[in-house]
Design a protein around this motif. Structure first.
Motif, PDB file in Angstrom:
ATOM      1  N   UNK A 193     -27.431 -37.921 -11.426  1.00  0.00           N
ATOM      2  CA  UNK A 193     -26.285 -38.826 -11.540  1.00  0.00           C
ATOM      3  C   UNK A 193     -25.246 -38.530 -10.471  1.00  0.00           C
ATOM      4  N   UNK A 194     -25.020 -37.252 -10.184  1.00  0.00           N
ATOM      5  CA  UNK A 194     -24.084 -36.868  -9.133  1.00  0.00           C
ATOM      6  C   UNK A 194     -24.603 -37.346  -7.774  1.00  0.00           C
ATOM      7  N   UNK A 195     -25.903 -37.228  -7.559  1.00  0.00           N
ATOM      8  CA  UNK A 195     -26.532 -37.758  -6.343  1.00  0.00           C
ATOM      9  C   UNK A 195     -26.303 -39.266  -6.237  1.00  0.00           C
ATOM     10  N   UNK A 196     -26.443 -39.948  -7.346  1.00  0.00           N
ATOM     11  CA  UNK A 196     -26.260 -41.403  -7.362  1.00  0.00           C
ATOM     12  C   UNK A 196     -24.834 -41.788  -6.977  1.00  0.00           C
ATOM     13  N   UNK A 197     -23.861 -41.133  -7.593  1.00  0.00           N
ATOM     14  CA  UNK A 197     -22.468 -41.448  -7.279  1.00  0.00           C
ATOM     15  C   UNK A 197     -22.130 -41.095  -5.822  1.00  0.00           C
ATOM     16  N   UNK A 198     -22.606 -39.932  -5.355  1.00  0.00           N
ATOM     17  CA  UNK A 198     -22.207 -39.426  -4.040  1.00  0.00           C
ATOM     18  C   UNK A 198     -22.964 -40.081  -2.896  1.00  0.00           C
ATOM     19  N   UNK A 199     -24.278 -40.185  -3.015  1.00  0.00           N
ATOM     20  CA  UNK A 199     -25.106 -40.632  -1.899  1.00  0.00           C
ATOM     21  C   UNK A 199     -25.408 -42.123  -1.974  1.00  0.00           C
ATOM     22  N   UNK A 200     -25.896 -42.566  -3.118  1.00  0.00           N
ATOM     23  CA  UNK A 200     -26.304 -43.980  -3.242  1.00  0.00           C
ATOM     24  C   UNK A 200     -25.084 -44.895  -3.236  1.00  0.00           C
ATOM     25  N   UNK A 201     -24.079 -44.574  -4.070  1.00  0.00           N
ATOM     26  CA  UNK A 201     -22.872 -45.401  -4.129  1.00  0.00           C
ATOM     27  C   UNK A 201     -21.841 -44.984  -3.082  1.00  0.00           C
ATOM     28  N   UNK A 202     -21.845 -43.721  -2.690  1.00  0.00           N
ATOM     29  CA  UNK A 202     -20.960 -43.269  -1.615  1.00  0.00           C
ATOM     30  C   UNK A 202     -19.539 -42.983  -2.035  1.00  0.00           C
ATOM     31  N   UNK A 203     -19.345 -42.360  -3.199  1.00  0.00           N
ATOM     32  CA  UNK A 203     -17.990 -42.006  -3.646  1.00  0.00           C
ATOM     33  C   UNK A 203     -17.708 -40.529  -3.358  1.00  0.00           C
TER      34      UNK A 203
END
Length: 332
Positions: A56-66
């Motif tokens: 989930x942290x990967x998703x927020x940081x890398x995929x969504x870019x936050x």
């Protein structure tokens, strides 16, 4: 605002090797070319480490870019120190007098120190300047000598982008930036700086093996050498640890060897984790790893994950800023 090295009487702004940005500007949201059709196909240690830590942290940081609106002091300090030492190596490679180079990097440390975020009294402008001066005093005649690349440039801050594996017919790349390659006792080593508030004892150095970042650099060196590219094969890692205190800086050097068998094992594991990340992207499902929420100083997305799913986007937009983390993009 940029800092220009006074190597010449006049220096133009297009000489980017000799200019350093002193301001951290928010990254403009542009296309992330490491992601196609929602699936990441170019991975660096940050991407891999985030997924292993928490999908989930990967998703927020890398995929969504936050990312947080303010950079964490340890990260900001580490970047500043790396920038100063990269500059030091480039100045020496350009045959600048050592004393003159010393004066210039100390000045740069002061300028970068003015940009450090508040909140950590062990990572201030004073700490940065002191650490640079004392480190160079300790390693003025460094036995680990920076490698010179075939193009004549020093082997510092090297971007790599190498084919690594296949995923459903798509070529997957590993990417990254190696701080420095050195010759030491007849062999090539990856050299890296690591800052800490804690003692530079065996426990400190043991955290770098097993590790995600450093074996990736060694893997890149071996793949690059096999394909006749710029990087020579490396036999291990030299860690220069820097202990930071309010009124002191201490230094320690640790040698972390890696055998070829260990690198081959790492490659097998890396292919597994990259496949897991790409599978998650493909099905658009990134589960929370709740065992990681409290690790270290805590995850900055913990508050987001604690909200009902329907409200998370509102809090993301209100508390974070957008940036593109693109492993394919070399650093300027």
């Amino acid at each position: 605002m940029k800092y220009y090295h006074p190597l010449l009487n006049t220096i133009s702004e297009d000489q980017s090797d000799w200019s350093i940005s002193l301001e951290r500007k928010p990254t403009e949201a542009t296309e992330n070319t490491s992601i196609k059709d929602g699936i990441q196909f170019a991975f660096d240690s940050t991407s891999i480490g985030l997924f292993k830590n928490c999908p989930k942290k990967y998703y927020y940081s890398i995929v969504l870019g936050y990312e947080p609106r303010t950079m964490a002091p340890p990260l900001a300090f580490g970047i500043a120190f790396h920038t100063v030492m990269e500059t030091w190596e480039k100045l020496l490679s350009a045959k600048v007098d050592k004393q003159a180079a010393f004066i210039r990097v100390v000045r740069l440390a002061g300028l970068l120190g003015d940009t450090l975020p508040a909140g950590d009294n062990s990572r201030t402008k004073e700490t940065l300047v002191r650490s640079v001066i004392w480190y160079l005093d300790v390693f003025w005649e460094d036995k680990a000598v920076t490698v010179t690349l075939p193009n004549g440039k020093p082997a510092v801050e090297m971007h790599f982008q190498l084919p690594f594996m296949d995923y459903l017919g798509h070529e997957v790349f590993i990417c990254g930036h190696i701080d420095r390659l050195v010759q030491w006792q007849g062999s090539v080593y990856v050299s890296d700086f690591k800052t800490s508030k804690y003692q530079l004892d065996q426990r400190f150095f043991s955290q770098f093996k097993p590790n995600t970042q450093l074996p990736l650099y060694l893997t890149a060196c071996h793949i690059s050498a096999e394909t006749l590219q710029n990087l020579p094969p490396a036999h291990g890692v030299i860690i220069d640890g820097i202990q930071l205190g309010v009124n002191f800086s201490r230094f320690g050097r640790g040698i972390v060897p890696f055998s070829l068998e260990e690198i081959n094992e790492y490659i097998i594991d890396l292919k597994y984790w990259i496949t897991q990340a790409m599978d998650a992207c493909k099905v658009d499902y990134f589960p929370q790893n709740t065992e990681s929420c409290q690790k270290y100083s805590g995850c900055h997305f913990q508050e987001i994950c604690s909200k009902p799913p329907a409200r998370r986007q509102m809090f993301l937009d209100g508390n974070f800023v957008k940036r593109v983390w693109n492993p394919l993009q070399p650093r300027n």
